[in-house]
Scaffold this motif. Structure first.
Motif, PDB file in Angstrom:
ATOM      1  N   ILE A 126       0.773  -1.132   0.029  1.00  0.00           N
ATOM      2  CA  ILE A 126      -0.150  -0.245  -0.224  1.00  0.00           C
ATOM      3  C   ILE A 126       0.930   1.134   0.056  1.00  0.00           C
ATOM      4  N   LYS A 127       0.943   1.948  -1.101  1.00  0.00           N
ATOM      5  CA  LYS A 127       1.644   3.315  -1.141  1.00  0.00           C
ATOM      6  C   LYS A 127       0.354   4.308  -1.028  1.00  0.00           C
ATOM      7  N   ALA A 128       0.306   5.004   0.192  1.00  0.00           N
ATOM      8  CA  ALA A 128      -0.942   5.771   0.566  1.00  0.00           C
ATOM      9  C   ALA A 128      -0.569   7.161   0.895  1.00  0.00           C
ATOM     10  N   PHE A 129      -1.123   8.121   0.256  1.00  0.00           N
ATOM     11  CA  PHE A 129      -1.543   9.212   0.735  1.00  0.00           C
ATOM     12  C   PHE A 129      -0.185  10.493   0.571  1.00  0.00           C
ATOM     13  N   SER A 130      -0.761  11.397  -0.103  1.00  0.00           N
ATOM     14  CA  SER A 130       0.440  12.650  -0.624  1.00  0.00           C
ATOM     15  C   SER A 130       0.635  13.101   0.971  1.00  0.00           C
ATOM     16  N   ALA A 131       1.667  13.998   0.811  1.00  0.00           N
ATOM     17  CA  ALA A 131       2.096  14.778   2.150  1.00  0.00           C
ATOM     18  C   ALA A 131       0.940  15.663   2.446  1.00  0.00           C
ATOM     19  N   VAL A 132       0.399  16.360   1.225  1.00  0.00           N
ATOM     20  CA  VAL A 132      -0.735  17.152   1.529  1.00  0.00           C
ATOM     21  C   VAL A 132      -1.959  16.593   2.201  1.00  0.00           C
ATOM     22  N   GLU A 133      -2.223  15.325   1.993  1.00  0.00           N
ATOM     23  CA  GLU A 133      -3.407  14.565   2.730  1.00  0.00           C
ATOM     24  C   GLU A 133      -2.713  14.534   4.105  1.00  0.00           C
ATOM     25  N   ILE A 134      -1.394  13.745   4.159  1.00  0.00           N
ATOM     26  CA  ILE A 134      -1.068  13.793   5.507  1.00  0.00           C
ATOM     27  C   ILE A 134      -0.983  14.858   6.517  1.00  0.00           C
ATOM     28  N   ASP A 135      -0.690  16.203   5.989  1.00  0.00           N
ATOM     29  CA  ASP A 135      -0.723  17.347   6.629  1.00  0.00           C
ATOM     30  C   ASP A 135      -2.246  17.609   7.116  1.00  0.00           C
ATOM     31  N   ASP A 136      -3.242  17.358   6.163  1.00  0.00           N
ATOM     32  CA  ASP A 136      -4.391  17.655   6.770  1.00  0.00           C
ATOM     33  C   ASP A 136      -4.991  16.672   7.969  1.00  0.00           C
ATOM     34  N   MET A 137      -4.472  15.486   7.541  1.00  0.00           N
ATOM     35  CA  MET A 137      -4.844  14.607   8.743  1.00  0.00           C
ATOM     36  C   MET A 137      -4.295  15.015  10.235  1.00  0.00           C
ATOM     37  N   PRO A 161       3.388   8.195  -1.888  1.00  0.00           N
ATOM     38  CA  PRO A 161       3.513   8.503  -3.301  1.00  0.00           C
ATOM     39  C   PRO A 161       4.149  10.059  -3.236  1.00  0.00           C
ATOM     40  N   GLY A 162       4.528  10.540  -4.555  1.00  0.00           N
ATOM     41  CA  GLY A 162       5.071  11.673  -4.342  1.00  0.00           C
ATOM     42  C   GLY A 162       4.431  12.987  -4.691  1.00  0.00           C
ATOM     43  N   GLY A 163       3.043  12.905  -4.583  1.00  0.00           N
ATOM     44  CA  GLY A 163       2.372  13.986  -4.844  1.00  0.00           C
ATOM     45  C   GLY A 163       2.161  15.373  -4.078  1.00  0.00           C
ATOM     46  N   GLY A 164       1.836  16.401  -4.415  1.00  0.00           N
ATOM     47  CA  GLY A 164       1.763  17.517  -3.803  1.00  0.00           C
ATOM     48  C   GLY A 164       2.956  18.405  -3.707  1.00  0.00           C
ATOM     49  N   ALA A 165       3.851  17.907  -4.132  1.00  0.00           N
ATOM     50  CA  ALA A 165       5.160  18.735  -4.292  1.00  0.00           C
ATOM     51  C   ALA A 165       5.078  20.019  -5.099  1.00  0.00           C
ATOM     52  N   GLU A 166       4.366  19.688  -6.050  1.00  0.00           N
ATOM     53  CA  GLU A 166       4.283  20.795  -7.240  1.00  0.00           C
ATOM     54  C   GLU A 166       5.502  21.446  -7.424  1.00  0.00           C
ATOM     55  N   ILE A 167       5.556  23.151  -6.940  1.00  0.00           N
ATOM     56  CA  ILE A 167       6.894  23.791  -7.048  1.00  0.00           C
ATOM     57  C   ILE A 167       7.163  24.304  -5.662  1.00  0.00           C
ATOM     58  N   PHE A 168       8.576  24.206  -5.195  1.00  0.00           N
ATOM     59  CA  PHE A 168       8.731  24.628  -3.815  1.00  0.00           C
ATOM     60  C   PHE A 168       8.757  26.117  -3.943  1.00  0.00           C
ATOM     61  N   ASN A 169       9.280  26.729  -4.788  1.00  0.00           N
ATOM     62  CA  ASN A 169       9.550  28.209  -4.619  1.00  0.00           C
ATOM     63  C   ASN A 169       8.425  28.928  -4.072  1.00  0.00           C
ATOM     64  N   SER A 170       8.376  29.522  -2.897  1.00  0.00           N
ATOM     65  CA  SER A 170       7.312  30.058  -2.253  1.00  0.00           C
ATOM     66  C   SER A 170       6.203  31.012  -3.124  1.00  0.00           C
ATOM     67  N   GLU A 171       6.967  31.804  -3.878  1.00  0.00           N
ATOM     68  CA  GLU A 171       6.087  32.833  -4.700  1.00  0.00           C
ATOM     69  C   GLU A 171       5.183  32.031  -5.601  1.00  0.00           C
ATOM     70  N   ILE A 172       5.988  30.960  -6.489  1.00  0.00           N
ATOM     71  CA  ILE A 172       5.015  30.393  -7.506  1.00  0.00           C
ATOM     72  C   ILE A 172       3.956  29.477  -6.611  1.00  0.00           C
ATOM     73  N   ARG A 173       4.390  28.958  -5.599  1.00  0.00           N
ATOM     74  CA  ARG A 173       3.457  28.037  -4.921  1.00  0.00           C
ATOM     75  C   ARG A 173       2.365  28.830  -4.474  1.00  0.00           C
ATOM     76  N   LYS A 174       2.702  30.185  -3.712  1.00  0.00           N
ATOM     77  CA  LYS A 174       1.476  30.834  -3.502  1.00  0.00           C
ATOM     78  C   LYS A 174       0.606  31.222  -4.389  1.00  0.00           C
ATOM     79  N   SER A 175       1.169  31.561  -5.632  1.00  0.00           N
ATOM     80  CA  SER A 175       0.170  31.796  -6.683  1.00  0.00           C
ATOM     81  C   SER A 175      -0.717  30.254  -7.211  1.00  0.00           C
ATOM     82  N   ILE A 176       0.183  29.274  -7.507  1.00  0.00           N
ATOM     83  CA  ILE A 176      -0.767  28.020  -7.840  1.00  0.00           C
ATOM     84  C   ILE A 176      -1.666  27.206  -6.775  1.00  0.00           C
TER      85      ILE A 176
END
Ligand code: V47
Length: 349
Positions: A126-137, A161-176
């Motif tokens: 079982i490869k489960a839950f992106s870091a974003v989902e874990i953060d919400d939990m 899994p590796g999801g939720g990383a998107e782009i780490f740069n804080s300005e871009i991340r804030k925008s997307i």
């Protein structure tokens, strides 16, 4: 010994006009690590819900609530039935990623794992839950990442899994994706997972409003974490697909920029053993071409079980490939397909 490249050297590689040079460079590294093998696995995905509190502007998959057209949220009996329908003997992995549902608390996510564990044979990882989902939990339960991850591990999760990383740069991340776990939090959750002995993947969403410098900065942050934990198995460059989302007006980047990004990822991430080319997103032809630019893993059979990319306009509207199809992608490039489990142990037939 290979020399590590720094950010400005990586940027010069982007400016390199001769694609043969990038191909040779990336191929020499991928062959040093993986020989002539192209890895694949037998897997299916489970996407329990697409109703999400986050409003990421690249996302074509999210729905605001359960009554919106196209929304789904699986209840326990549906998850059970889904596992029974999608599992086929010989599969070694279920990949679970969904959304951050406004009304579901941590017990829903624990229950998803309990159901999967009780339905599937023990040898299925079982490869489960992106870091974003874990953060919400963590947020909804008041628990730390260590506590949540330990509990998930106890219930049967072995990898993230590796999801939720998107782009780490804080300005871009804030925008997307303004309101979700920031880069530091994403990295902290993977660090905590690695400490507990869970393996994980990392992704980067590229081809939208980020610059080449932003991509390199992202790769170097991953390389730094990998230096200290060694817990990442694979890096997956995720190409932004532009249909049906608030960034549709951007369109999609050209094939040369995509291939350069694969090659440069292979060169910069000298400590991550695998570069995955995720065919449900790229399509079969482009996936095959990336094998000549550093990729060594083409993910899996998938069994028509993911909607994230078809909803964003990927050619593969019901993604499914047989082991024979996957093997022919590798063979076309002069490589040898090798079936793997979730931890890159070869599965002998
Ligand atoms: O985090 C969402 C991306 C990710 C779009 O670990 C999009 O093996 C492109 O993480 N265009 C989730 N990308 C999927 C994911 C993944 C996929 C395959 C393998 C693995 C692995 C992980 O999908 C999200 C986001 O970055 N995404 N929408 C889009 N329109």
């Amino acid at each position: 010994m290979r020399k590590r490249v720094n950010a400005s050297q990586a940027l010069s590689l982007y400016e390199e006009q001769d694609m043969n040079v990038l191909s040779l460079l990336a191929t020499s590294i991928r062959e040093e690590i993986n020989g002539k093998r192209v890895w694949y696995n037998r897997n299916f995905h489970l996407e329990p819900s697409n109703v999400c509190i986050h409003r990421c502007s690249f996302c074509s998959y999210r729905r605001e609530n359960d009554s919106e057209p196209g929304a789904w949220t699986m209840e326990p009996n549906e998850i059970r039935e889904y596992c029974r329908t999608k599992y086929e003997p010989g599969m070694t992995e279920v990949h679970v990623v969904g959304s951050v549902h406004p009304q579901k608390d941590i017990s829903y996510y624990y229950n998803v794992i309990d159901i999967i564990r009780s339905e599937l044979p023990a040898e299925v990882t079982i490869k489960a839950f992106s870091a974003v989902e874990i953060d919400d939990m963590c947020r909804s339960s008041g628990k730390s990442p260590q506590e949540v991850l330990s509990e998930l591990k106890k219930r049967g999760v072995s990898a993230l899994p590796g999801g939720g990383a998107e782009i780490f740069n804080s300005e871009i991340r804030k925008s997307i994706c303004p309101d979700k776990a920031d880069a530091g939090r994403w990295l902290d959750i993977h660090r905590a997972a690695h400490k507990l002995g869970l393996r994980s993947n990392a992704t980067m969403l590229f081809g939208h409003i980020e610059s080449r410098e932003n991509r390199i900065e992202h790769l170097i942050a991953l390389r730094d974490l990998q230096d200290s934990t060694g817990g990442f198995d694979a890096f997956i460059p995720l190409l932004f697909k532009s249909a049906n989302n608030p960034m549709s007006h951007l369109g999609e980047i050209d094939i040369i920029e995509i291939l350069k990004t694969f090659a440069i990822s292979r060169v910069v991430l000298d400590n991550i053993p695998h570069i995955k080319s995720y065919w449900p997103m790229l399509g079969r032809e482009l996936c095959q071409l990336t094998l000549l630019y550093g990729a060594d893993d083409i993910d899996g059979t998938v069994n028509n079980s993911t909607k994230i990319y078809s909803m964003a306009g990927a050619q593969e509207s019901s993604p499914s490939m047989s082991a024979v199809d996957l093997e022919s992608i590798a063979a076309g490039c002069g490589y040898q397909a090798a079936e793997r489990d979730s931890f890159y142990n070869e599965v002998k037939k």
